[in-house]
Motif scaffolding. Structure first.
Motif, PDB file in Angstrom:
ATOM      1  N   ILE A 117      35.413  48.283  18.375  1.00 12.29           N
ATOM      2  CA  ILE A 117      34.617  49.222  17.880  1.00 12.29           C
ATOM      3  C   ILE A 117      33.079  49.168  18.013  1.00 12.29           C
ATOM      4  O   ILE A 117      32.249  50.093  18.436  1.00 12.29           O
ATOM      5  CB  ILE A 117      35.023  49.332  16.361  1.00 12.29           C
ATOM      6  N   LEU A 119      30.388  51.292  20.039  1.00 20.11           N
ATOM      7  CA  LEU A 119      29.071  51.851  19.509  1.00 20.11           C
ATOM      8  C   LEU A 119      27.699  51.453  19.953  1.00 20.11           C
ATOM      9  O   LEU A 119      26.730  51.992  19.557  1.00 20.11           O
ATOM     10  CB  LEU A 119      28.946  51.282  18.033  1.00 20.11           C
ATOM     11  N   GLN A 126      29.613  51.020   8.448  1.00 22.11           N
ATOM     12  CA  GLN A 126      29.918  51.718   9.414  1.00 22.11           C
ATOM     13  C   GLN A 126      31.275  51.398   9.951  1.00 22.11           C
ATOM     14  O   GLN A 126      31.951  52.024  10.377  1.00 22.11           O
ATOM     15  CB  GLN A 126      28.949  51.802  10.513  1.00 22.11           C
ATOM     16  N   GLU A 137      34.187  51.897   7.620  1.00 22.83           N
ATOM     17  CA  GLU A 137      34.541  53.377   7.569  1.00 22.83           C
ATOM     18  C   GLU A 137      35.309  53.866   8.951  1.00 22.83           C
ATOM     19  O   GLU A 137      36.299  54.747   8.827  1.00 22.83           O
ATOM     20  CB  GLU A 137      33.266  54.251   7.432  1.00 22.83           C
ATOM     21  N   ILE A 138      34.808  53.241  10.128  1.00 21.68           N
ATOM     22  CA  ILE A 138      35.444  53.808  11.302  1.00 21.68           C
ATOM     23  C   ILE A 138      37.074  53.050  11.264  1.00 21.68           C
ATOM     24  O   ILE A 138      37.834  53.562  11.526  1.00 21.68           O
ATOM     25  CB  ILE A 138      34.871  53.229  12.418  1.00 21.68           C
ATOM     26  N   SER A 147      41.242  59.008  13.800  1.00 22.54           N
ATOM     27  CA  SER A 147      40.250  58.802  14.697  1.00 22.54           C
ATOM     28  C   SER A 147      41.150  59.107  16.061  1.00 22.54           C
ATOM     29  O   SER A 147      41.967  58.348  16.594  1.00 22.54           O
ATOM     30  CB  SER A 147      40.000  57.328  14.880  1.00 22.54           C
TER      31      SER A 147
END
Length: 303
Positions: A225, A229, A278, A281-282, A291
């Protein structure tokens, strides 16, 4: 008292949890000759007729590899089908945790892995947050993580968790929530049952595999992830002093998910944790099947 799921799996059959018992002479009980997995599942928030399992394939592959270290041939597809059947028989209605376990089930007293029976069992329990999402305090443990030359640390070998148990109790009894273990080279390794990350100057840093860490599946997910990002990443040795001056520190694992660290020893860490939040949350969105990008990490089981 733990809320165990009603159905367990033992000796190739499903049976009531309270009836799933083993002998007091079981080899693995005495010598730690077992290996386990751990994975979370939740009822699908959008569909009451299915359960969502996180990275089922990776969990099954890792347990199969751990079984090989015990000289036990247990294919990943057999583990996966047993987990699916287990979920469908239990039909959990809240967030839960599955514990599959491979072990030497024979009753001999000689420490060995050859010429002794092996078995595969499974049970589950309801599980909400293992660590506080608001932040945990950590102490540097007086115990060191084992080396791969003394234990096969690429697997979740049950014997290795005596160190985790000693470290966790030491932390709790001295007023902390969790322990951070160093390795035998004096570098940061992991927590009692979680991998560790820190942010410094915009870079996400975590100990690499050569630091005797567990190859965590949640760790791998966090790294994927973060790369997506565009966050710079370093997998490298970490000094103890780096933790004390980090911008953010967090722990991650199947049970812990992503848990921010608010204090290490007597050093307070910043309360502003944008990257930790962040990533958490993802990852939460992924586990709840919200998602599109990581939908292949979720395995839906109809119930």
């Amino acid at each position: 008292m733990e809320n165990f799921l009603p159905i367990a799996y033992l000796k190739n059959r499903f049976l009531p949890f309270q009836d799933a018992t083993i002998s007091i002479a079981t080899h693995a009980l005495h010598y730690g000759t077992g290996a386990f997995g751990g994975m979370r599942g939740i009822p699908d928030p959008q569909n009451p007729n299915q359960i969502l399992l996180f990275r089922l394939d990776r969990h099954c592959q890792r347990l199969s590899a751990s079984a090989k270290m015990l000289h036990f041939d247990l294919p990943a597809d057999k583990i996966q089908q047993t987990i699916i059947d287990f979920v469908q028989k239990n039909k959990p209605t809240v967030s839960f945790y599955i514990r599959p376990f491979v072990y030497t089930s024979g009753l001999g007293i000689a420490p060995r892995l050859h010429n002794i029976e092996k078995d595969f069992l499974m049970y589950g329990l309801e599980l909400a947050d293992y660590l506080s999402p608001e932040g945990v305090s950590c102490r540097i443990s007086s115990w060191c993580r084992q080396e791969d030359r003394s234990l096969p640390l690429r697997g979740k070998i049950s014997a290795a968790y005596i160190t985790s148990s000693l470290a966790k109790t030491e932390a709790i009894e001295s007023g902390f929530d969790e322990a951070i273990l160093m390795n035998t080279q004096g570098k940061v390794c992991e927590a009692s049952g979680m991998n560790i990350f820190l942010m410094r100057n915009g870079t996400l840093i975590t100990p690499g595999f050569e630091q005797d860490i567990l190859e965590g599946i949640t760790r791998d997910s966090v790294l994927t992830i973060a790369r997506d990002l565009g966050i710079p990443i370093q997998e490298r040795p970490v000094d103890r002093s780096e933790l004390l001056i980090a911008d953010e520190v967090f722990l991650c694992g199947t049970a812990a998910k992503v848990a921010p660290v608010k204090r290490i020893e007597n050093y307070q860490l910043p309360s502003d944790r944008p990257i930790t939040l962040q990533l958490r949350e993802i990852l939460t969105a992924v586990t709840e099947n919200r998602s599109e990008k990581y939908r292949d990490w979720i395995f839906p089981v109809p119930v």
